[in-house]
Each structure stands twice: as C-alpha cells, then as structure tokens.
Design a protein around this motif. Structure first.
Motif, PDB file in Angstrom:
ATOM      1  N   ARG A  75     -24.581 -61.626   8.493  1.00  0.00           N
ATOM      2  CA  ARG A  75     -25.745 -60.764   8.322  1.00  0.00           C
ATOM      3  C   ARG A  75     -26.045 -60.512   6.855  1.00  0.00           C
ATOM      4  NH1 ARG A  75     -21.369 -57.808   8.571  1.00  0.00           N
ATOM      5  NH2 ARG A  75     -21.223 -55.726   7.710  1.00  0.00           N
ATOM      6  N   ARG A  77     -27.477 -57.278   4.559  1.00  0.00           N
ATOM      7  CA  ARG A  77     -27.759 -55.842   4.598  1.00  0.00           C
ATOM      8  C   ARG A  77     -28.620 -55.466   3.402  1.00  0.00           C
ATOM      9  NH1 ARG A  77     -24.373 -50.338   5.621  1.00  0.00           N
ATOM     10  NH2 ARG A  77     -24.548 -51.038   7.761  1.00  0.00           N
ATOM     11  N   ASP A 111     -37.537 -50.911  12.546  1.00  0.00           N
ATOM     12  CA  ASP A 111     -36.780 -50.895  13.793  1.00  0.00           C
ATOM     13  C   ASP A 111     -36.993 -52.177  14.602  1.00  0.00           C
ATOM     14  OD1 ASP A 111     -35.094 -49.403  15.698  1.00  0.00           O
ATOM     15  OD2 ASP A 111     -36.888 -49.419  16.961  1.00  0.00           O
ATOM     16  N   ARG A 112     -38.201 -52.711  14.586  1.00  0.00           N
ATOM     17  CA  ARG A 112     -38.495 -53.942  15.330  1.00  0.00           C
ATOM     18  C   ARG A 112     -37.931 -55.187  14.654  1.00  0.00           C
ATOM     19  NH1 ARG A 112     -43.616 -53.911  18.881  1.00  0.00           N
ATOM     20  NH2 ARG A 112     -42.945 -56.057  18.964  1.00  0.00           N
ATOM     21  N   ALA A 114     -35.396 -55.384  12.162  1.00  0.00           N
ATOM     22  CA  ALA A 114     -33.967 -55.379  11.821  1.00  0.00           C
ATOM     23  C   ALA A 114     -33.097 -55.533  13.061  1.00  0.00           C
ATOM     24  CB  ALA A 114     -33.615 -54.094  11.092  1.00  0.00           C
ATOM     25  N   THR A 115     -31.968 -56.183  12.885  1.00  0.00           N
ATOM     26  CA  THR A 115     -30.961 -56.258  13.933  1.00  0.00           C
ATOM     27  C   THR A 115     -30.401 -54.867  14.188  1.00  0.00           C
ATOM     28  OG1 THR A 115     -30.390 -58.442  13.093  1.00  0.00           O
ATOM     29  CG2 THR A 115     -28.828 -57.433  14.606  1.00  0.00           C
ATOM     30  N   ASP A 116     -30.247 -54.102  13.102  1.00  0.00           N
ATOM     31  CA  ASP A 116     -29.746 -52.732  13.168  1.00  0.00           C
ATOM     32  C   ASP A 116     -30.205 -52.028  11.898  1.00  0.00           C
ATOM     33  OD1 ASP A 116     -28.427 -50.526  14.162  1.00  0.00           O
ATOM     34  OD2 ASP A 116     -26.424 -51.222  13.634  1.00  0.00           O
ATOM     35  N   TRP A 117     -30.333 -50.717  11.926  1.00  0.00           N
ATOM     36  CA  TRP A 117     -30.694 -49.958  10.729  1.00  0.00           C
ATOM     37  C   TRP A 117     -30.246 -48.511  10.918  1.00  0.00           C
ATOM     38  CZ3 TRP A 117     -34.128 -45.838  10.034  1.00  0.00           C
ATOM     39  CH2 TRP A 117     -34.868 -45.471  11.150  1.00  0.00           C
ATOM     40  N   GLY A 118     -30.203 -47.793   9.810  1.00  0.00           N
ATOM     41  CA  GLY A 118     -29.816 -46.390   9.875  1.00  0.00           C
ATOM     42  C   GLY A 118     -29.920 -45.746   8.506  1.00  0.00           C
ATOM     43  N   TRP A 129     -30.410 -48.220   5.323  1.00  0.00           N
ATOM     44  CA  TRP A 129     -30.006 -49.612   5.376  1.00  0.00           C
ATOM     45  C   TRP A 129     -30.625 -50.299   6.592  1.00  0.00           C
ATOM     46  CZ3 TRP A 129     -27.459 -50.783   9.835  1.00  0.00           C
ATOM     47  CH2 TRP A 129     -26.862 -49.717  10.518  1.00  0.00           C
ATOM     48  N   ALA A 130     -30.797 -51.586   6.445  1.00  0.00           N
ATOM     49  CA  ALA A 130     -31.291 -52.422   7.546  1.00  0.00           C
ATOM     50  C   ALA A 130     -30.584 -53.767   7.460  1.00  0.00           C
ATOM     51  CB  ALA A 130     -32.802 -52.610   7.444  1.00  0.00           C
ATOM     52  N   GLU A 131     -30.239 -54.306   8.601  1.00  0.00           N
ATOM     53  CA  GLU A 131     -29.535 -55.586   8.639  1.00  0.00           C
ATOM     54  C   GLU A 131     -30.346 -56.640   9.384  1.00  0.00           C
ATOM     55  OE1 GLU A 131     -24.951 -53.993   8.430  1.00  0.00           O
ATOM     56  OE2 GLU A 131     -25.720 -54.659  10.377  1.00  0.00           O
TER      57      GLU A 131
END
Length: 139
Positions: A75, A77, A111-112, A114-118, A129-131
């Motif tokens: 990934r 980041r 959100d749409r 990225a694989t994940d974010w927070g 962060w967003a991955e």
C-alpha cells in the motif's frame, strides 16, 4: 543471499496554507508515485491529497500543511498534517443547502477512493491519512 529491506520509501514536504498548496501537493505526490513506478495510483492519490490539503487550508487556520507519502509493500499511505486538533467528519449526503453541498464532498470522495482512511489527534494538531493498495485491481 537477498538484500534486507531498510524500511519503506518516504517523501514529505510542507506547504504554506495558500490557495496554491493543493496544486503543489498534487504535483509532488504525482512525481513521487511516478518515480516509484506506481503510475496506476496517480489519479486517485492526486485527488485524495488535493482534497485533504484543501480542507486544511480552508478550514483549519493552520500555519503549515505537511504532506507525506510512504510506500509499503502492499500500500501507499498519504498523510496530511495541520495544526488544528479538530478532526474531520464526512458531511451527511442529504443536506439541502448549496453551500454545504459544495463543501463536505471531499471526505466522501476520499472515502470512496481510499482503501482505508482516518484521522488522529496529535499534541500539535492532527494527522489525516488515506491508503491506496499498490496492486492493480483486475479488470
């Protein structure tokens, strides 16, 4: 014998909170991903960093916006930091006001894509962060 991994590749920079910061961050992240041979991530990464930096510039009153991109085996980041401790929230999609419809879309887009974010509060502000997965999805 195989070479030992020394850790992930990383790029980081900081930007003054001006209208030019999102485009400069997009350019730098794009160049970084091209250098790493991750051209297939450029479009999504550019949109993500643009949205996150734009939010920092418009909504936080920060004195500096930090951007970093870290390449892990599976990934990438993207991290954006600022000096506000207020964490972002995705605006509800059913708002009627034109002003709200124009703002608040960015995190839904992140959100749409990225694989994940927070986000995380830091002593000096926050980190968002967003991955993105480095492996191309089958077509």
């Amino acid at each position: 014998m195989e070479a030992a991994a020394v850790g992930p590749q990383r790029y980081s920079d900081g930007y003054a909170p001006r209208a030019t910061a999102p485009s400069r961050a997009r350019r730098d992240v794009t160049l970084c991903l091209h250098t790493w041979g991750l051209d297939h991530l450029v479009d999504d990464a550019a949109l993500i960093v643009s949205e996150l930096v734009t939010n920092a510039v418009r909504h936080t009153g920060t004195r500096r916006v930090g951007v970093s991109v870290t390449r892990h085996p599976d990934r990438v980041r993207i991290v954006v930091t600022d000096t506000s401790r207020t964490v972002p929230a995705i605006a509800p999609p059913d708002t009627d006001t034109e002003a709200h419809a124009e703002s608040g879309r960015g995190l839904r887009l992140v959100d749409r894509l990225a694989t994940d974010w927070g986000s995380e509060r830091l002593r000096t502000g926050k980190r968002i962060w967003a991955e993105l997965a480095t492996e191309e999805a089958p077509r």
